[in-house]
Design a protein around this motif. Structure first.
Motif, mmCIF file in Angstrom:
data_model
loop_
_atom_site.group_PDB
_atom_site.id
_atom_site.type_symbol
_atom_site.label_atom_id
_atom_site.label_comp_id
_atom_site.label_asym_id
_atom_site.label_seq_id
_atom_site.Cartn_x
_atom_site.Cartn_y
_atom_site.Cartn_z
ATOM 1 N N ALA A 36 0.821 -1.206 0.000
ATOM 2 C CA ALA A 36 0.000 0.000 0.000
ATOM 3 C C ALA A 36 0.858 1.261 0.000
ATOM 4 N N PHE A 37 1.957 1.245 0.753
ATOM 5 C CA PHE A 37 2.823 2.415 0.820
ATOM 6 C C PHE A 37 3.577 2.624 -0.493
ATOM 7 N N GLU A 38 4.002 1.554 -1.123
ATOM 8 C CA GLU A 38 4.670 1.707 -2.415
ATOM 9 C C GLU A 38 3.684 2.186 -3.475
ATOM 10 N N ASN A 39 2.413 1.815 -3.335
ATOM 11 C CA ASN A 39 1.396 2.332 -4.252
ATOM 12 C C ASN A 39 1.194 3.837 -4.064
ATOM 13 N N LEU A 40 1.245 4.315 -2.818
ATOM 14 C CA LEU A 40 1.184 5.757 -2.585
ATOM 15 C C LEU A 40 2.345 6.468 -3.276
ATOM 16 N N GLU A 41 3.512 5.865 -3.228
ATOM 17 C CA GLU A 41 4.665 6.442 -3.916
ATOM 18 C C GLU A 41 4.431 6.484 -5.428
ATOM 19 N N ASP A 42 3.918 5.414 -5.986
ATOM 20 C CA ASP A 42 3.706 5.326 -7.431
ATOM 21 C C ASP A 42 2.684 6.347 -7.928
ATOM 22 N N THR A 43 1.707 6.657 -7.099
ATOM 23 C CA THR A 43 0.614 7.528 -7.530
ATOM 24 C C THR A 43 0.831 8.992 -7.170
ATOM 25 N N GLN A 44 1.988 9.321 -6.580
ATOM 26 C CA GLN A 44 2.293 10.712 -6.249
ATOM 27 C C GLN A 44 2.897 11.381 -7.480
ATOM 28 N N GLU A 45 2.101 12.214 -8.154
ATOM 29 C CA GLU A 45 2.514 12.781 -9.435
ATOM 30 C C GLU A 45 2.669 14.295 -9.407
ATOM 31 N N THR A 46 2.452 14.930 -8.255
ATOM 32 C CA THR A 46 2.646 16.369 -8.121
ATOM 33 C C THR A 46 3.466 16.647 -6.872
ATOM 34 N N GLY A 47 3.877 17.921 -6.717
ATOM 35 C CA GLY A 47 4.640 18.295 -5.543
ATOM 36 C C GLY A 47 6.131 18.304 -5.792
ATOM 37 N N PRO A 48 6.907 18.775 -4.802
ATOM 38 C CA PRO A 48 8.346 18.988 -5.000
ATOM 39 C C PRO A 48 9.156 17.709 -5.175
ATOM 40 N N PHE A 49 8.591 16.543 -4.853
ATOM 41 C CA PHE A 49 9.357 15.304 -4.959
ATOM 42 C C PHE A 49 8.831 14.386 -6.054
ATOM 43 N N ALA A 50 7.877 14.888 -6.857
ATOM 44 C CA ALA A 50 7.225 14.031 -7.849
ATOM 45 C C ALA A 50 8.159 13.612 -8.977
ATOM 46 N N ASP A 51 9.203 14.409 -9.245
ATOM 47 C CA ASP A 51 10.101 14.091 -10.358
ATOM 48 C C ASP A 51 11.146 13.033 -10.002
ATOM 49 N N GLN A 52 11.278 12.711 -8.737
ATOM 50 C CA GLN A 52 12.262 11.704 -8.361
ATOM 51 C C GLN A 52 11.626 10.323 -8.414
ATOM 52 N N PRO A 53 12.438 9.275 -8.452
ATOM 53 C CA PRO A 53 11.881 7.918 -8.520
ATOM 54 C C PRO A 53 10.985 7.622 -7.328
ATOM 55 N N ALA A 54 9.938 6.871 -7.562
ATOM 56 C CA ALA A 54 9.067 6.449 -6.474
ATOM 57 C C ALA A 54 9.868 5.641 -5.452
ATOM 58 N N GLY A 55 9.604 5.888 -4.192
ATOM 59 C CA GLY A 55 10.340 5.205 -3.136
ATOM 60 C C GLY A 55 10.050 3.714 -3.092
ATOM 61 N N ARG A 56 11.055 2.960 -2.692
ATOM 62 C CA ARG A 56 10.908 1.524 -2.521
ATOM 63 C C ARG A 56 11.579 1.103 -1.207
ATOM 64 N N PHE A 57 11.042 0.058 -0.602
ATOM 65 C CA PHE A 57 11.583 -0.436 0.653
ATOM 66 C C PHE A 57 12.860 -1.233 0.408
ATOM 67 N N GLU A 58 13.852 -0.968 1.242
ATOM 68 C CA GLU A 58 15.042 -1.796 1.304
ATOM 69 C C GLU A 58 14.842 -2.795 2.439
ATOM 70 N N VAL A 59 14.975 -4.070 2.137
ATOM 71 C CA VAL A 59 14.670 -5.119 3.104
ATOM 72 C C VAL A 59 15.976 -5.760 3.575
ATOM 73 N N THR A 60 16.147 -5.800 4.888
ATOM 74 C CA THR A 60 17.340 -6.370 5.497
ATOM 75 C C THR A 60 16.923 -7.415 6.525
ATOM 76 N N GLU A 61 17.550 -8.570 6.473
ATOM 77 C CA GLU A 61 17.285 -9.583 7.482
ATOM 78 C C GLU A 61 18.068 -9.250 8.744
ATOM 79 N N THR A 62 17.401 -9.304 9.883
ATOM 80 C CA THR A 62 18.063 -9.037 11.150
ATOM 81 C C THR A 62 18.237 -10.337 11.927
ATOM 82 N N LYS A 63 19.296 -10.400 12.708
ATOM 83 C CA LYS A 63 19.605 -11.577 13.503
ATOM 84 C C LYS A 63 19.826 -11.175 14.953
ATOM 85 N N ARG A 64 19.363 -12.026 15.839
ATOM 86 C CA ARG A 64 19.596 -11.833 17.266
ATOM 87 C C ARG A 64 20.387 -13.024 17.785
#
Length: 296
Positions: free
Chosen positions: A26-54
């Motif tokens: 849902a959040f990446e879809n918000l990024e994809d559909t943001q077409e106006t504003g000061p950040f609209a010309d940059q690539p849509a944001g995507r999550f970087e996924v990191t595995e964590t270990k304890r």
């Protein structure tokens, strides 16, 4: 440990993963559909996924999770959606804390298991509110319980946004008892309060902890509905405000409000204290901190 409890733990952990996947999409879809504003010309944001270990003190595996973070998007300046499943033995300080909360037998058998989802979003547009959500299950050999909730943290408040956020929470809680929303709302007002500033950190939401009615299925269903309420409570507010024009004064207001948020999470938040005390990945625990903030 019974096979039934093992199944219930696996079911809860799987649900937190499912909710994480839904929110990330849902959040990446918000990024994809943001077409106006000061950040609209940059690539849509995507999550970087990191595995964590304890790792336990003796070097053995003690669980971990997934840390999913998006930075510098069109809509989100920084957002993290983390899931974890950790286990091991509670240290003396954690044992004392659990005993003070009434957890039975923790001094005699300090083994534990915990799984959950934790989310914090800090937005580009100061008119779009920051938000927090988490739900979790905790197990010891003599007890289990659920906890969590969500709360809205605008730096520029709109009454209609607050009303919408709370109305969706109430809608999802009412099937579990009409007395539940008022009780969890009051709990959130008390929990998300900053004593040294004499103010709340936001406009509230819902919060519960130590939820153990004795009916695991009922408590799990409640926890699921708290999670299910999040997207319909938050996404429409984001869609409404993400194109509102803002200026340097608005950004200054946002940065100062983020300072309050950071103070709360570092000084008072129970999840932050537990994560650091039990050796979980510090970057994952401190994911909630904003990318920029100001103090005066």
């Amino acid at each position: 440990m019974t096979d039934m409890m093992e199944q219930e733990k696996a079911t809860a952990a799987a649900w937190f993963r499912t909710l994480r996947d839904q929110i990330v999409a849902a959040f990446e879809n918000l990024e994809d559909t943001q077409e106006t504003g000061p950040f609209a010309d940059q690539p849509a944001g995507r999550f970087e996924v990191t595995e964590t270990k304890r790792t336990a003190d003796d070097g053995s595996d003690a669980g971990g999770g997934l840390m999913s973070v998006m930075r510098g998007g069109r809509v989100f300046e920084k957002v993290g959606v983390n899931i974890s499943e950790v286990y091991g033995t509670l240290g003396p300080a954690a044992q004392r804390s659990m005993a003070a909360r009434g957890v039975p037998g923790i001094a005699d058998d300090p083994r534990f298991w915990a799984s959950g989802i934790s989310l914090v979003a800090h937005m580009q547009n100061p008119h779009t509110p920051a938000v927090h959500m988490n739900t979790r299950m905790f197990w010891t050999p003599n007890a289990w319980w659920f906890g969590g909730g969500s709360d809205l943290n605008p730096c520029i408040e709109y009454d209609e946004d607050t009303a919408h956020f709370h109305a969706v929470q109430k809608q999802h809680l009412d099937p579990h008892g009409e007395d539940l929303y008022p009780r969890l709302k009051e709990w959130a007002d008390e929990y998300f309060y900053i004593p040294h500033r004499n103010r709340a950190r936001g406009v509230g939401g819902i919060f519960m902890d130590d939820q153990c009615s004795g009916d695991w299925q009922a408590d799990f269903a409640l926890t699921q509905d708290i999670g299910k309420a999040f997207l319909p409570a938050f996404v429409p507010v984001t869609e409404k405000r993400r194109n509102t024009e803002w200026d340097d004064a608005d950004k200054e207001t946002q940065l100062q409000h983020r300072g309050l948020y950071a103070e709360y999470n570092l000084v008072y938040d129970r999840g932050t204290k537990f994560g650091l005390a039990t050796g979980h990945d510090a970057n994952a625990v401190l994911m909630s901190l904003p990318p920029m903030a100001k103090w005066y």
